[in-house]
Design a protein around this motif. Structure first.
Motif, PDB file in Angstrom:
ATOM      1  N   ILE A  70       1.198  -1.602   0.087  1.00 24.33           N
ATOM      2  CA  ILE A  70      -0.335   0.354   0.179  1.00 24.33           C
ATOM      3  C   ILE A  70       0.865   1.528  -0.200  1.00 24.33           C
ATOM      4  O   ILE A  70       1.062   2.253  -0.698  1.00 24.33           O
ATOM      5  N   VAL A  71       1.657   0.629   1.131  1.00 23.20           N
ATOM      6  CA  VAL A  71       2.933   2.427   0.783  1.00 23.20           C
ATOM      7  C   VAL A  71       3.181   2.730  -0.333  1.00 23.20           C
ATOM      8  O   VAL A  71       3.637   3.709  -1.313  1.00 23.20           O
ATOM      9  N   GLY A  72       3.212   1.638  -1.112  1.00 22.81           N
ATOM     10  CA  GLY A  72       4.601   1.434  -2.385  1.00 22.81           C
ATOM     11  C   GLY A  72       3.739   2.566  -3.778  1.00 22.81           C
ATOM     12  O   GLY A  72       4.254   3.144  -4.250  1.00 22.81           O
ATOM     13  N   GLY A  73       2.173   1.374  -3.827  1.00 23.61           N
ATOM     14  CA  GLY A  73       1.698   2.150  -4.563  1.00 23.61           C
ATOM     15  C   GLY A  73       0.669   3.853  -3.972  1.00 23.61           C
ATOM     16  O   GLY A  73       0.850   4.501  -5.208  1.00 23.61           O
ATOM     17  N   PHE A  74       1.239   4.337  -2.690  1.00 29.13           N
ATOM     18  CA  PHE A  74       1.226   5.629  -2.275  1.00 29.13           C
ATOM     19  C   PHE A  74       1.917   6.523  -2.855  1.00 29.13           C
ATOM     20  O   PHE A  74       1.866   7.383  -4.075  1.00 29.13           O
ATOM     21  N   ILE A  75       2.954   5.726  -2.958  1.00 24.27           N
ATOM     22  CA  ILE A  75       4.196   7.167  -3.492  1.00 24.27           C
ATOM     23  C   ILE A  75       4.013   7.178  -5.002  1.00 24.27           C
ATOM     24  O   ILE A  75       4.489   8.043  -5.504  1.00 24.27           O
ATOM     25  N   PHE A  76       3.855   6.006  -5.594  1.00 19.75           N
ATOM     26  CA  PHE A  76       3.850   5.479  -7.174  1.00 19.75           C
ATOM     27  C   PHE A  76       2.444   7.120  -7.362  1.00 19.75           C
ATOM     28  O   PHE A  76       3.249   8.145  -8.217  1.00 19.75           O
ATOM     29  N   LEU A  77       1.728   7.061  -6.655  1.00 18.87           N
ATOM     30  CA  LEU A  77       0.219   8.454  -7.133  1.00 18.87           C
ATOM     31  C   LEU A  77       1.369   9.223  -6.900  1.00 18.87           C
ATOM     32  O   LEU A  77       1.135  10.564  -7.572  1.00 18.87           O
ATOM     33  N   GLY A  78       1.461   9.811  -5.783  1.00 18.81           N
ATOM     34  CA  GLY A  78       1.762  10.838  -5.742  1.00 18.81           C
ATOM     35  C   GLY A  78       3.470  11.371  -6.601  1.00 18.81           C
ATOM     36  O   GLY A  78       3.189  12.602  -6.531  1.00 18.81           O
ATOM     37  N   SER A  79       3.766  10.149  -6.851  1.00 22.25           N
ATOM     38  CA  SER A  79       4.989  10.819  -8.288  1.00 22.25           C
ATOM     39  C   SER A  79       4.353  10.773  -9.475  1.00 22.25           C
ATOM     40  O   SER A  79       5.443  12.250  -9.892  1.00 22.25           O
ATOM     41  N   GLN A  80       3.626  10.121  -9.957  1.00 21.88           N
ATOM     42  CA  GLN A  80       2.458  10.420 -11.175  1.00 21.88           C
ATOM     43  C   GLN A  80       2.137  11.875 -10.938  1.00 21.88           C
ATOM     44  O   GLN A  80       2.271  12.726 -11.474  1.00 21.88           O
ATOM     45  N   ALA A  81       1.353  12.419  -9.534  1.00 23.27           N
ATOM     46  CA  ALA A  81       1.073  13.187  -9.732  1.00 23.27           C
ATOM     47  C   ALA A  81       2.375  14.799  -9.512  1.00 23.27           C
ATOM     48  O   ALA A  81       2.037  16.019 -10.514  1.00 23.27           O
ATOM     49  N   TRP A  82       3.336  14.303  -9.260  1.00 26.68           N
ATOM     50  CA  TRP A  82       3.912  15.800  -9.521  1.00 26.68           C
ATOM     51  C   TRP A  82       4.613  15.416 -10.296  1.00 26.68           C
ATOM     52  O   TRP A  82       4.571  16.760 -11.119  1.00 26.68           O
ATOM     53  N   GLU A  83       4.543  13.875 -10.910  1.00 27.70           N
ATOM     54  CA  GLU A  83       5.476  14.359 -12.822  1.00 27.70           C
ATOM     55  C   GLU A  83       4.527  14.957 -13.868  1.00 27.70           C
ATOM     56  O   GLU A  83       4.387  16.496 -14.372  1.00 27.70           O
ATOM     57  N   TRP A  84       2.782  14.785 -13.314  1.00 24.41           N
ATOM     58  CA  TRP A  84       1.741  15.509 -14.145  1.00 24.41           C
ATOM     59  C   TRP A  84       2.035  17.032 -14.076  1.00 24.41           C
ATOM     60  O   TRP A  84       1.989  17.389 -15.098  1.00 24.41           O
ATOM     61  N   LYS A  85       2.393  17.035 -12.304  1.00 27.30           N
ATOM     62  CA  LYS A  85       2.377  18.256 -12.539  1.00 27.30           C
ATOM     63  C   LYS A  85       3.303  19.314 -13.481  1.00 27.30           C
ATOM     64  O   LYS A  85       3.223  20.304 -14.136  1.00 27.30           O
ATOM     65  N   ASN A  86       5.000  18.930 -12.889  1.00 25.48           N
ATOM     66  CA  ASN A  86       5.588  19.264 -13.978  1.00 25.48           C
ATOM     67  C   ASN A  86       5.512  19.229 -15.972  1.00 25.48           C
ATOM     68  O   ASN A  86       5.913  20.745 -15.761  1.00 25.48           O
TER      69      ASN A  86
END
Length: 328
Positions: free
Chosen positions: A120-136
């Motif tokens: 679950i923690v790994g999934g949240f890290i991936f989703l947060g990383s994808q959101a950061w990538e989308w932002k940039n």
């Protein structure tokens, strides 16, 4: 002649015992059906991306130039590093899911809970990383100009080693006293609503470009794996077709190159991100059931195995998305 009586009554469950296909339970078989159908959907999306890229191969954005950011390292060119980190996290979460399923087979409740939590923690890290990538990706970094014909013009300057470095619009744009107003409903212009204004106007970019002879125009045309850089004279000619300032990417415009690249990026990575989010939510429910001892009472952790199949599928899809968008 004696009448023959046929009985259609069945005993036991329809999906039970020796008639289980490949020894799979009903639940796991239905999960496999879903995975196959979803795999076909992703295959169609990636095939459409591949055909579009092949058709516009000469103007397709270069992934190393688009995905070159890394958190807390502003201004550092780190092509694909963060995407590689995201991929590692997702694959590692697949490993923890395998360990959770194995612990379930051994009826070890505590280990199942620990490995499910790590997943679950790994999934949240991936989703947060994808959101950061989308932002940039949406915000952009350098900015560009779109011509009347829809071509994207970027700006570069020649470095001491002979290579070309990107230049931000704000670094050379002139400062002109103009009143620029967004066409929005709040301003009473409800019939001509537009997106947010860029940080600089088109006139400011044109005037600033004319005042900086060291700056050249780089087109979206690829030659020898590099975007084509025009001479100063050619750059001045191309700037006459300038129509609008583009910063970042959205469903209408894309400062990195061809518009379809942004459309496919948002759609495919967003669709995959929705699958990851759904998987994380399901994993949380299964984790809570593990904590409550639901599967311990059933003497079976098959639900962990079924959600594990879905999670492995999501990870496998990302491998293909990663290959298509970032590596090829």
């Amino acid at each position: 002649m004696a009448a023959t009586v046929t009985s259609t009554a069945t005993t036991g469950k329809t999906w039970d015992g020796g008639n289980e296909p490949m020894g799979a339970s009903y639940g796991k078989m239905m999960m496999w059906f879903f995975i196959v159908s979803d795999a076909l959907t992703f295959s169609g999306f990636l095939a459409a991306y591949g055909f579009s890229r092949f058709k516009f191969i000469e103007t397709w954005p270069i992934a190393d130039e688009v995905f070159n950011h890394f958190p807390f390292m502003h201004g550092v060119d780190a092509p694909m590093y963060y995407v590689a980190f995201m991929t590692f996290i997702l694959i590692f979460s697949s490993v923890t899911m395998v360990l959770a399923v194995d612990a379930g087979h051994q009826m070890k409740k505590t280990k199942v809970a620990i490995y499910m939590l790590l997943t679950i923690v790994g999934g949240f890290i991936f989703l947060g990383s994808q959101a950061w990538e989308w932002k940039n990706f949406i915000k952009g970094e350098y900015g560009a100009i779109e011509t009347k014909g829809g071509a994207i013009l970027q700006f570069v300057t020649k470095a001491e080693d002979g290579s070309y470095e990107r230049v931000k619009l704000a670094d050379f744009a002139a400062h002109l006293e103009t009143d620029r107003v967004n066409n929005t409903r709040s301003n009473g212009i409800w019939f001509e609503e537009s997106s947010d204004l860029p940080s600089v106007s088109l006139d400011e970019v044109v005037k600033g470009f004319e005042a900086h002879p060291e700056i050249l125009v780089r087109t979206e045309m690829i030659k020898d794996k590099h975007k084509t850089v025009l001479s100063r004279e050619e750059s001045l000619v191309r700037m006459k077709d300038a129509q609008i300032v583009v910063e970042g990417a959205n469903l209408e415009r894309n400062e990195y190159g061809h518009k379809l690249f942004a459309d496919f990026f948002f759609f495919i990575t967003g669709f995959h991100g929705f699958h990851v989010f759904s998987g994380v939510m399901i994993n949380i429910l299964i984790f809570l059931n593990v904590i409550l001892g639901t599967y311990e009472k059933r003497r079976s952790y098959e639900m962990v195995e079924k959600v594990g199949l879905y999670w492995h599928f999501v990870d496998l899809v990302w491998v293909f998305v990663f290959t298509f968008f970032y590596l090829v």
